[in-house]
Design a protein around this motif. Structure first.
Motif, PDB file in Angstrom:
ATOM      1  N   SER A   5       0.840  -1.198   0.000  1.00  0.00           N
ATOM      2  CA  SER A   5       0.000   0.000   0.000  1.00  0.00           C
ATOM      3  C   SER A   5       0.871   1.241   0.000  1.00  0.00           C
ATOM      4  CB  SER A   5      -0.906   0.000   1.224  1.00  0.00           C
ATOM      5  OG  SER A   5      -0.098  -0.064   2.388  1.00  0.00           O
ATOM      6  N   ASN A   6       1.803   1.283  -0.919  1.00  0.00           N
ATOM      7  CA  ASN A   6       2.719   2.414  -1.019  1.00  0.00           C
ATOM      8  C   ASN A   6       2.279   3.264  -2.200  1.00  0.00           C
ATOM      9  OD1 ASN A   6       5.129   3.873  -1.905  1.00  0.00           O
ATOM     10  ND2 ASN A   6       6.243   2.613  -0.447  1.00  0.00           N
ATOM     11  N   SER A   7       2.710   4.539  -2.216  1.00  0.00           N
ATOM     12  CA  SER A   7       2.315   5.376  -3.353  1.00  0.00           C
ATOM     13  C   SER A   7       3.156   5.090  -4.592  1.00  0.00           C
ATOM     14  CB  SER A   7       2.420   6.839  -2.957  1.00  0.00           C
ATOM     15  OG  SER A   7       3.685   7.087  -2.402  1.00  0.00           O
ATOM     16  N   LEU A   8       4.215   4.281  -4.434  1.00  0.00           N
ATOM     17  CA  LEU A   8       5.025   3.906  -5.603  1.00  0.00           C
ATOM     18  C   LEU A   8       4.549   2.553  -6.128  1.00  0.00           C
ATOM     19  CD1 LEU A   8       8.626   5.023  -4.564  1.00  0.00           C
ATOM     20  CD2 LEU A   8       6.934   6.240  -5.909  1.00  0.00           C
ATOM     21  N   ARG A   9       4.451   2.485  -7.447  1.00  0.00           N
ATOM     22  CA  ARG A   9       3.809   1.314  -8.062  1.00  0.00           C
ATOM     23  C   ARG A   9       4.784   0.485  -8.906  1.00  0.00           C
ATOM     24  NH1 ARG A   9       0.199   5.500  -8.098  1.00  0.00           N
ATOM     25  NH2 ARG A   9       1.058   6.306 -10.042  1.00  0.00           N
ATOM     26  N   VAL A  10       4.610  -0.824  -8.806  1.00  0.00           N
ATOM     27  CA  VAL A  10       5.441  -1.778  -9.538  1.00  0.00           C
ATOM     28  C   VAL A  10       4.539  -2.620 -10.451  1.00  0.00           C
ATOM     29  CG1 VAL A  10       7.037  -3.735  -9.336  1.00  0.00           C
ATOM     30  CG2 VAL A  10       6.990  -1.973  -7.543  1.00  0.00           C
ATOM     31  N   VAL A  11       4.963  -2.788 -11.688  1.00  0.00           N
ATOM     32  CA  VAL A  11       4.289  -3.747 -12.574  1.00  0.00           C
ATOM     33  C   VAL A  11       5.286  -4.843 -12.922  1.00  0.00           C
ATOM     34  CG1 VAL A  11       3.140  -4.132 -14.784  1.00  0.00           C
ATOM     35  CG2 VAL A  11       2.797  -1.981 -13.573  1.00  0.00           C
ATOM     36  N   GLY A  12       4.938  -6.072 -12.627  1.00  0.00           N
ATOM     37  CA  GLY A  12       5.753  -7.225 -13.019  1.00  0.00           C
ATOM     38  C   GLY A  12       5.126  -7.857 -14.257  1.00  0.00           C
ATOM     39  N   VAL A  13       5.911  -7.933 -15.328  1.00  0.00           N
ATOM     40  CA  VAL A  13       5.399  -8.464 -16.598  1.00  0.00           C
ATOM     41  C   VAL A  13       5.989  -9.853 -16.811  1.00  0.00           C
ATOM     42  CG1 VAL A  13       5.272  -8.093 -19.086  1.00  0.00           C
ATOM     43  CG2 VAL A  13       5.262  -6.118 -17.527  1.00  0.00           C
ATOM     44  N   LEU A  14       5.120 -10.856 -16.837  1.00  0.00           N
ATOM     45  CA  LEU A  14       5.572 -12.241 -16.967  1.00  0.00           C
ATOM     46  C   LEU A  14       5.383 -12.735 -18.395  1.00  0.00           C
ATOM     47  CD1 LEU A  14       6.521 -14.935 -15.626  1.00  0.00           C
ATOM     48  CD2 LEU A  14       4.091 -15.468 -15.374  1.00  0.00           C
ATOM     49  N   GLY A  15       6.489 -13.161 -19.012  1.00  0.00           N
ATOM     50  CA  GLY A  15       6.443 -13.578 -20.413  1.00  0.00           C
ATOM     51  C   GLY A  15       6.413 -15.074 -20.639  1.00  0.00           C
ATOM     52  N   SER A  16       6.127 -15.863 -19.597  1.00  0.00           N
ATOM     53  CA  SER A  16       6.063 -17.315 -19.816  1.00  0.00           C
ATOM     54  C   SER A  16       4.691 -17.713 -20.350  1.00  0.00           C
ATOM     55  CB  SER A  16       6.321 -18.077 -18.510  1.00  0.00           C
ATOM     56  OG  SER A  16       6.093 -19.462 -18.732  1.00  0.00           O
ATOM     57  N   PRO A  17       4.668 -18.612 -21.338  1.00  0.00           N
ATOM     58  CA  PRO A  17       3.368 -19.105 -21.827  1.00  0.00           C
ATOM     59  C   PRO A  17       2.807 -20.228 -20.960  1.00  0.00           C
ATOM     60  CG  PRO A  17       5.148 -20.033 -23.140  1.00  0.00           C
ATOM     61  CD  PRO A  17       5.800 -19.132 -22.126  1.00  0.00           C
ATOM     62  N   ARG A  18       3.574 -20.659 -19.949  1.00  0.00           N
ATOM     63  CA  ARG A  18       3.175 -21.838 -19.167  1.00  0.00           C
ATOM     64  C   ARG A  18       2.374 -21.446 -17.930  1.00  0.00           C
ATOM     65  NH1 ARG A  18       7.502 -26.399 -18.532  1.00  0.00           N
ATOM     66  NH2 ARG A  18       8.657 -24.992 -17.159  1.00  0.00           N
ATOM     67  N   THR A  19       1.383 -22.290 -17.592  1.00  0.00           N
ATOM     68  CA  THR A  19       0.590 -22.009 -16.389  1.00  0.00           C
ATOM     69  C   THR A  19       1.399 -22.301 -15.129  1.00  0.00           C
ATOM     70  OG1 THR A  19      -0.365 -24.191 -16.654  1.00  0.00           O
ATOM     71  CG2 THR A  19      -1.708 -22.341 -17.381  1.00  0.00           C
ATOM     72  N   ARG A  20       2.339 -23.233 -15.226  1.00  0.00           N
ATOM     73  CA  ARG A  20       3.250 -23.503 -14.100  1.00  0.00           C
ATOM     74  C   ARG A  20       4.640 -23.109 -14.555  1.00  0.00           C
ATOM     75  NH1 ARG A  20       2.098 -27.822 -10.525  1.00  0.00           N
ATOM     76  NH2 ARG A  20       3.690 -29.135 -11.446  1.00  0.00           N
ATOM     77  N   SER A  21       5.069 -21.940 -14.104  1.00  0.00           N
ATOM     78  CA  SER A  21       6.243 -21.295 -14.691  1.00  0.00           C
ATOM     79  C   SER A  21       7.356 -21.071 -13.678  1.00  0.00           C
ATOM     80  CB  SER A  21       5.798 -19.941 -15.280  1.00  0.00           C
ATOM     81  OG  SER A  21       6.862 -19.026 -15.341  1.00  0.00           O
ATOM     82  N   ASN A  22       8.547 -21.502 -14.036  1.00  0.00           N
ATOM     83  CA  ASN A  22       9.726 -21.211 -13.205  1.00  0.00           C
ATOM     84  C   ASN A  22       9.958 -19.709 -13.081  1.00  0.00           C
ATOM     85  OD1 ASN A  22      10.774 -23.905 -12.627  1.00  0.00           O
ATOM     86  ND2 ASN A  22      11.176 -24.055 -14.828  1.00  0.00           N
ATOM     87  N   THR A  23       9.799 -19.018 -14.199  1.00  0.00           N
ATOM     88  CA  THR A  23      10.051 -17.574 -14.212  1.00  0.00           C
ATOM     89  C   THR A  23       9.102 -16.851 -13.252  1.00  0.00           C
ATOM     90  OG1 THR A  23      10.584 -17.877 -16.552  1.00  0.00           O
ATOM     91  CG2 THR A  23      10.377 -15.614 -15.772  1.00  0.00           C
ATOM     92  N   GLU A  24       7.863 -17.346 -13.207  1.00  0.00           N
ATOM     93  CA  GLU A  24       6.880 -16.701 -12.323  1.00  0.00           C
ATOM     94  C   GLU A  24       7.281 -16.863 -10.857  1.00  0.00           C
ATOM     95  OE1 GLU A  24       2.825 -17.663 -13.142  1.00  0.00           O
ATOM     96  OE2 GLU A  24       2.084 -16.211 -11.660  1.00  0.00           O
ATOM     97  N   ILE A  25       7.849 -17.999 -10.515  1.00  0.00           N
ATOM     98  CA  ILE A  25       8.282 -18.216  -9.124  1.00  0.00           C
ATOM     99  C   ILE A  25       9.326 -17.169  -8.730  1.00  0.00           C
ATOM    100  CG2 ILE A  25       9.509 -19.807  -7.579  1.00  0.00           C
ATOM    101  CD1 ILE A  25       8.236 -22.138  -9.138  1.00  0.00           C
ATOM    102  N   LEU A  26      10.260 -16.923  -9.640  1.00  0.00           N
ATOM    103  CA  LEU A  26      11.321 -15.940  -9.352  1.00  0.00           C
ATOM    104  C   LEU A  26      10.768 -14.509  -9.356  1.00  0.00           C
ATOM    105  CD1 LEU A  26      14.210 -16.591  -8.680  1.00  0.00           C
ATOM    106  CD2 LEU A  26      14.802 -16.406 -11.103  1.00  0.00           C
ATOM    107  N   LEU A  27       9.869 -14.237 -10.293  1.00  0.00           N
ATOM    108  CA  LEU A  27       9.235 -12.908 -10.314  1.00  0.00           C
ATOM    109  C   LEU A  27       8.468 -12.667  -9.014  1.00  0.00           C
ATOM    110  CD1 LEU A  27       8.312 -10.264 -11.694  1.00  0.00           C
ATOM    111  CD2 LEU A  27       6.478 -11.576 -12.790  1.00  0.00           C
TER     112      LEU A  27
END
Ligand SMILES: Cc1cc2nc3c(=O)[nH]c(=O)nc-3n(C[C@H](O)[C@H](O)[C@H](O)COP(=O)(O)O)c2cc1C
Length: 194
Positions: A5-27
């Motif tokens: 709940s901070n006034s600074l905003r982050v967008v994480g963009v995940l480019g994996s096509p997989r529903t179970r994604s290694n990249t998503e875990i790290l993101l």
């Protein structure tokens, strides 16, 4: 998904096509850490949106906006413009970012100049080949947009789903990366809210 709940905003963009994604875990590790530090985080799983490839029609050169009526124009670009930190996370495909990630990048051509000074985070995950060049692709995208590159970024080694959990160095790097992104974002953007 919104955290913090901070006034600074982050967008994480995940480019994996997989529903179970290694990249998503790290993101998620990076977003969790930024959330702990008070940032509001949103995750965009590109696979869940309709994002068409850039037609190179060049209409945005005059109009300043994209003529393609899809989720990139209607949902994702507004989030990017409001963000202070953008974290791009991609699997490595043929030594490069994934197709979803590349299509996303190309579609930001219409907002060139408008991502300036936003802080860029970068994560790539692959089985071990071409991670550097995929990371460079993300960094070059940010440089073109005149963003502030957080640091060298995070590289994770994994192939099958879940293997990333064994890469302890990647998780340590993810936490350090998040701390650096937070530091830079506060340095650059916090005065706007003073
Ligand atoms: C089409 C394709 C190309 C790939 N190319 C590479 C590659 O060049 N280098 C590499 O290290 N891994 C490569 N991989 C492996 C993936 O990067 C790896 O499985 C990764 O964990 C996938 O991330 P995700 O689970 O987040 O989708 C490739 C996988 C696919 C499907």
């Amino acid at each position: 998904m919104v955290r913090g709940s901070n006034s600074l905003r982050v967008v994480g963009v995940l480019g994996s096509p997989r529903t179970r994604s290694n990249t998503e875990i790290l993101l998620d590790r990076v977003l969790d850490k930024l959330g702990d530090e008070g940032f509001s985080c949103v995750k965009v799983r590109l696979r869940e949106y309709v994002v068409k490839p850039c037609y190179s029609c060049r209409k945005c050169l005059e109009s300043g906006c994209c003529c393609i009526d899809d989720d990139m124009t209607g949902k994702i670009i507004p989030l990017l413009l409001e963000a202070h930190v953008i974290v791009v996370a991609s699997p490595v495909n043929f030594d490069n970012v994934s197709t979803l990630t590349k299509i996303f990048m190309d579609r930001t051509w219409c907002i060139r100049g408008r991502l300036k000074n936003k802080v860029l985070g970068s994560i790539v995950v692959g089985r071990g080949y071409g991670l550097d060049s995929a990371l460079t692709c993300i960094h070059n995208w940010g440089l073109k947009h005149r963003m502030i590159i957080g640091d060298r970024g995070v590289m994770g080694i994994a192939f099958d789903y879940g293997e990333i959990l064994s890469d302890t160095r990647a998780f340590t790097d993810a936490e350090k990366h998040a701390s650096r992104l937070a530091e830079l974002a506060l340095l650059v953007w916090s005065r706007s809210f003073a």
